[in-house]
Design a protein around this motif. Structure first.
Motif, PDB file in Angstrom:
ATOM      1  N   ASP A  75      28.311  11.470  -9.535  1.00 50.23           N
ATOM      2  CA  ASP A  75      29.586  11.131 -10.172  1.00 50.23           C
ATOM      3  C   ASP A  75      30.524  12.338 -10.287  1.00 50.23           C
ATOM      4  O   ASP A  75      31.229  12.491 -11.288  1.00 50.23           O
ATOM      5  CB  ASP A  75      29.327  10.518 -11.563  1.00 50.23           C
ATOM      6  CG  ASP A  75      30.466   9.592 -11.986  1.00 50.23           C
ATOM      7  OD1 ASP A  75      31.260   9.190 -11.105  1.00 50.23           O
ATOM      8  OD2 ASP A  75      30.575   9.295 -13.190  1.00 50.23           O
ATOM      9  N   CYS A  76      30.509  13.172  -9.250  1.00 52.19           N
ATOM     10  CA  CYS A  76      31.364  14.374  -9.281  1.00 52.19           C
ATOM     11  C   CYS A  76      32.815  14.047  -8.918  1.00 52.19           C
ATOM     12  O   CYS A  76      33.710  14.861  -9.098  1.00 52.19           O
ATOM     13  CB  CYS A  76      30.822  15.402  -8.304  1.00 52.19           C
ATOM     14  SG  CYS A  76      30.854  14.809  -6.601  1.00 52.19           S
ATOM     15  N   LYS A  77      33.025  12.886  -8.327  1.00 52.32           N
ATOM     16  CA  LYS A  77      34.368  12.392  -7.946  1.00 52.32           C
ATOM     17  C   LYS A  77      35.054  13.262  -6.876  1.00 52.32           C
ATOM     18  O   LYS A  77      36.282  13.225  -6.731  1.00 52.32           O
ATOM     19  CB  LYS A  77      35.269  12.247  -9.173  1.00 52.32           C
ATOM     20  CG  LYS A  77      34.807  11.158 -10.136  1.00 52.32           C
ATOM     21  CD  LYS A  77      35.867  10.837 -11.155  1.00 52.32           C
ATOM     22  CE  LYS A  77      35.539   9.628 -11.991  1.00 52.32           C
ATOM     23  NZ  LYS A  77      34.302   9.724 -12.775  1.00 52.32           N
ATOM     24  N   GLN A  78      34.266  14.048  -6.146  1.00 52.93           N
ATOM     25  CA  GLN A  78      34.856  14.850  -5.069  1.00 52.93           C
ATOM     26  C   GLN A  78      35.396  13.944  -3.957  1.00 52.93           C
ATOM     27  O   GLN A  78      36.369  14.266  -3.297  1.00 52.93           O
ATOM     28  CB  GLN A  78      33.802  15.812  -4.487  1.00 52.93           C
ATOM     29  CG  GLN A  78      33.427  16.953  -5.398  1.00 52.93           C
ATOM     30  CD  GLN A  78      34.652  17.738  -5.839  1.00 52.93           C
ATOM     31  OE1 GLN A  78      35.374  18.283  -5.023  1.00 52.93           O
ATOM     32  NE2 GLN A  78      34.900  17.763  -7.139  1.00 52.93           N
ATOM     33  N   ILE A 113      27.978   8.679   1.681  1.00 53.81           N
ATOM     34  CA  ILE A 113      29.157   7.997   2.217  1.00 53.81           C
ATOM     35  C   ILE A 113      29.106   8.246   3.719  1.00 53.81           C
ATOM     36  O   ILE A 113      28.934   9.389   4.158  1.00 53.81           O
ATOM     37  CB  ILE A 113      30.474   8.562   1.643  1.00 53.81           C
ATOM     38  CG1 ILE A 113      30.497   8.418   0.118  1.00 53.81           C
ATOM     39  CG2 ILE A 113      31.667   7.834   2.235  1.00 53.81           C
ATOM     40  CD1 ILE A 113      31.705   9.058  -0.546  1.00 53.81           C
ATOM     41  N   CYS A 154      24.277   9.416  -6.402  1.00 56.66           N
ATOM     42  CA  CYS A 154      25.654   9.806  -6.723  1.00 56.66           C
ATOM     43  C   CYS A 154      25.672  10.543  -8.058  1.00 56.66           C
ATOM     44  O   CYS A 154      25.248   9.994  -9.087  1.00 56.66           O
ATOM     45  CB  CYS A 154      26.562   8.589  -6.793  1.00 56.66           C
ATOM     46  SG  CYS A 154      28.227   9.007  -7.328  1.00 56.66           S
ATOM     47  N   VAL A 177      28.636  17.965  -1.194  1.00 61.91           N
ATOM     48  CA  VAL A 177      28.016  17.827  -2.526  1.00 61.91           C
ATOM     49  C   VAL A 177      26.510  17.592  -2.374  1.00 61.91           C
ATOM     50  O   VAL A 177      25.690  18.190  -3.069  1.00 61.91           O
ATOM     51  CB  VAL A 177      28.678  16.663  -3.308  1.00 61.91           C
ATOM     52  CG1 VAL A 177      27.907  16.372  -4.589  1.00 61.91           C
ATOM     53  CG2 VAL A 177      30.124  16.996  -3.637  1.00 61.91           C
ATOM     54  N   MET A 178      26.154  16.715  -1.432  1.00 61.22           N
ATOM     55  CA  MET A 178      24.725  16.416  -1.206  1.00 61.22           C
ATOM     56  C   MET A 178      23.972  17.678  -0.789  1.00 61.22           C
ATOM     57  O   MET A 178      22.837  17.915  -1.214  1.00 61.22           O
ATOM     58  CB  MET A 178      24.572  15.343  -0.109  1.00 61.22           C
ATOM     59  CG  MET A 178      25.040  13.960  -0.516  1.00 61.22           C
ATOM     60  SD  MET A 178      24.058  13.190  -1.797  1.00 61.22           S
ATOM     61  CE  MET A 178      25.147  13.271  -3.204  1.00 61.22           C
ATOM     62  N   ARG A 207      33.654   4.352  -3.712  1.00 64.98           N
ATOM     63  CA  ARG A 207      32.457   3.770  -4.321  1.00 64.98           C
ATOM     64  C   ARG A 207      32.707   2.352  -4.827  1.00 64.98           C
ATOM     65  O   ARG A 207      31.790   1.618  -5.149  1.00 64.98           O
ATOM     66  CB  ARG A 207      31.975   4.669  -5.472  1.00 64.98           C
ATOM     67  CG  ARG A 207      31.510   6.033  -4.992  1.00 64.98           C
ATOM     68  CD  ARG A 207      31.195   6.944  -6.150  1.00 64.98           C
ATOM     69  NE  ARG A 207      32.351   7.156  -6.996  1.00 64.98           N
ATOM     70  CZ  ARG A 207      32.319   7.728  -8.197  1.00 64.98           C
ATOM     71  NH1 ARG A 207      31.164   8.148  -8.688  1.00 64.98           N
ATOM     72  NH2 ARG A 207      33.414   7.894  -8.898  1.00 64.98           N
ATOM     73  N   CYS A 257      31.523  14.378   0.205  1.00 58.80           N
ATOM     74  CA  CYS A 257      30.231  13.970  -0.355  1.00 58.80           C
ATOM     75  C   CYS A 257      29.081  14.700   0.334  1.00 58.80           C
ATOM     76  O   CYS A 257      28.103  15.092  -0.316  1.00 58.80           O
ATOM     77  CB  CYS A 257      30.060  12.454  -0.240  1.00 58.80           C
ATOM     78  SG  CYS A 257      28.632  11.865  -1.139  1.00 58.80           S
TER      79      CYS A 257
HETATM   80  S1  SF4 Z   1      31.257  12.805  -3.704  1.00 58.56           S
HETATM   81 FE1  SF4 Z   1      29.334  11.718  -3.441  1.00 58.56          FE
HETATM   82  S2  SF4 Z   1      28.174  12.321  -5.237  1.00 58.56           S
HETATM   83 FE2  SF4 Z   1      30.262  12.853  -5.715  1.00 58.56          FE
HETATM   84  S3  SF4 Z   1      31.084  11.024  -6.728  1.00 58.56           S
HETATM   85 FE3  SF4 Z   1      31.529  10.770  -4.560  1.00 58.56          FE
HETATM   86  S4  SF4 Z   1      29.824   9.575  -3.806  1.00 58.56           S
HETATM   87 FE4  SF4 Z   1      29.183  10.430  -5.764  1.00 58.56          FE
END
Ligand code: SF4
Ligand code: SF4
Length: 480
Positions: free
Chosen positions: A282-285, A328, A280, A317-318, A297, A314
């Motif tokens: 921590d981008c908070k998307q 997720i 993670c 983002v990954m 989370r 997520c």
């Molecule tokens: S989108 Fe994925 S990588 Fe970004 S904060 Fe949420 S769990 Fe973490």
């Protein structure tokens, strides 16, 4: 924390227990500020395969919602829930208060189905089939994005002083919301009173349908209030099904879940080989797209409607940071804690089979249900009468309930033995649509057909030459 290898990302991650996560999110709901005021959730539009699937499904649902009251099956509405008169039409079958047994069994089946389904698959109904979520996320939220822009633009618009741009956008949005609520309210009302009654309310003077007009206004305002102001609070606070999650879900329930074993410790920025950071970033998307404003989370929460927006966010983002998708994903707590892939377990198979049986039972019950209820009773205090030299007759009362929207004309015949019916006052029995009729008739049997003092006799009820019911009753006589 104990570091161990993550087989998916080949990065070194730290295994933590759920209790080690920050629990401060429990202090208040996302829709409430520290000061106790409403915290408006400005969700971003998700992009990804789950959102595409939901969009396609929602087109189907919306078409179904607006067309069902107009679809006729055997002349009856495909779906009408007339709670005012206690009359229901489901798939063209009319249910009356006399059908309370089917209704009761149906309700029990429905509750058990909901319970078992939720126990296995979590709150997936909320995100994927609930009309509230479908309309809110797929129609009203899109209108909002289209008129006011993305969440950043929405916040900016909200903060800026009133000017022409703000007035046009705000008024435009609320006019669109109200108009759509009016259309939904009309359709909703037609589910209760039927399309014909609705057209009368619309086309005739208000004074002639004041009650209907008030109902229409009430539903319009209620839908407008829900979609323009209450929004996610309907799912997170008001909905009783949502509140039940706490007692239905367990560690084996498949829900939208964050893989904390893989994701923690969350650290911003790029990963370097051998880093102890989790996946993670921590981008908070995932939080930014969440329509209920929660951070998945933090673990499974009552506010999660399983809409999968965070999965899409997520995953993208990954993709960007070159890590495996699925941080997720749909998974149970057991699967995440024990790091096992999704498996359709024996328990799930058992519950699914039970669900299938329940639904099949209800389908059989519905398929074998009659549109016509007939009660035939021998007249009290009467024995038998001699008819000529060779026959005896018994007097009967008959009550017939017609559950359809069409008038039904039936005739009676004696089955299996020679005999005839003498209907008092005519040959056929006419029962008005959605009504009932009573009649009195004689069953006349030749003495040669009477084998006992009290014997069974079968009477067939025929409509257009086709037998629709067979009723067994008793016939009194004597054996020579
Ligand atoms: S989108 Fe994925 S990588 Fe970004 S904060 Fe949420 S769990 Fe973490
Ligand atoms: S946590 Fe994810 S699945 Fe749950 S409501 Fe928020 S975006 Fe939807």
């Amino acid at each position: 924390m104990e570091a161990e290898a993550n087989p998916k990302s080949t990065k070194s991650v730290a295994k933590i227990s759920f209790e080690q996560l920050d629990q401060s999110f429990r202090d208040r709901m996302p829709s409430v500020t520290k000061e106790g005021k409403r915290n408006w959730i400005h969700a971003w539009q998700p992009h990804g395969k789950w959102y595409k699937m939901r969009s396609v499904l929602s087109v189907f649902y919306v078409l179904l919602f607006f067309s069902l009251p107009f679809i006729r099956i055997k002349g009856n509405p495909a779906l009408q829930i007339n709670v005012v008169e206690g009359k229901f039409s489901i798939l063209g079958m009319i249910f009356w208060p006399q059908d309370f047994i089917i209704f009761g069994v149906g309700m029990v089946t429905f509750v058990v189905f909901i319970y078992l389904f939720t126990m296995i698959y979590g709150r997936v109904f909320c995100g994927w089939a609930c009309p509230q979520t479908i309309f809110m996320e797929m129609i009203f939220r899109r209108i909002e994005w289209w008129i006011e822009g993305n969440p950043n633009e929405q916040k900016k618009l909200k903060a800026q002083p009133w000017n022409a741009e703000k007035a046009v956008k705000k008024i435009g949005k609320h006019v669109a919301f109200f108009a759509l609520s009016f259309v939904i309210a009309n359709t909703f009302l037609s589910y209760i009173i039927g399309t014909d009654a609705l057209f009368q309310i619309i086309s005739e003077p208000v004074s002639q349908h004041f009650g209907g007009f008030v109902a229409l206004l009430f539903f319009t305002l209620a839908f407008y209030a829900v979609y323009a102001f209450a929004r996610e609070i309907v799912c997170t606070v008001w909905c009783p099904y949502g509140r039940l999650q706490g007692v239905i879900l367990d560690k084996n329930t498949v829900v939208v879940a964050y893989d904390y074993n893989r994701g923690e410790p969350r650290v911003k920025g790029k990963r370097t080989e051998g880093s102890a950071a989790g996946d993670c970033i921590d981008c908070k998307q995932c939080v930014a797209v969440c329509p209920t404003g929660i951070d998945i989370r933090n673990g499974t929460q009552l506010e999660c409607v399983n809409c999968t927006a965070c999965i899409d966010a997520c995953n993208s983002v990954m993709d960007k940071v070159g890590l495996d998708r699925g941080l997720i994903r749909f998974a149970s707590e057991t699967q995440i804690a024990e790091k096992k892939p999704f498996r359709f377990t024996g328990r799930m198979k058992g519950y699914s089979a039970a669900l299938l049986l329940l639904v099949s039972g209800l389908v059989v019950l519905l398929a074998t249900r009659n549109d016509v209820d007939v009660t035939i009773l021998r007249a009290r205090g009467q024995l038998f009468q001699e008819v000529g030299a060779d026959s005896l007759s018994n007097l009967y009362h008959m009550n017939m309930v017609n559950k359809t929207h069409q008038q039904i004309t039936v005739e009676l015949r004696v089955e299996e033995v020679p005999g005839r019916i003498n209907l008092v006052g005519g040959h056929q029995l006419v029962t008005p649509a959605e009504g009932q009729a009573e009649t009195t008739f004689f069953v006349v049997l030749p003495k040669t057909a009477i084998k006992r003092r009290d014997s069974d006799v079968k009477l067939g009820i025929y409509q257009n030459g086709k037998r629709i019911r067979t009723v067994k009753t008793s016939f009194l006589g004597y054996v020579e």
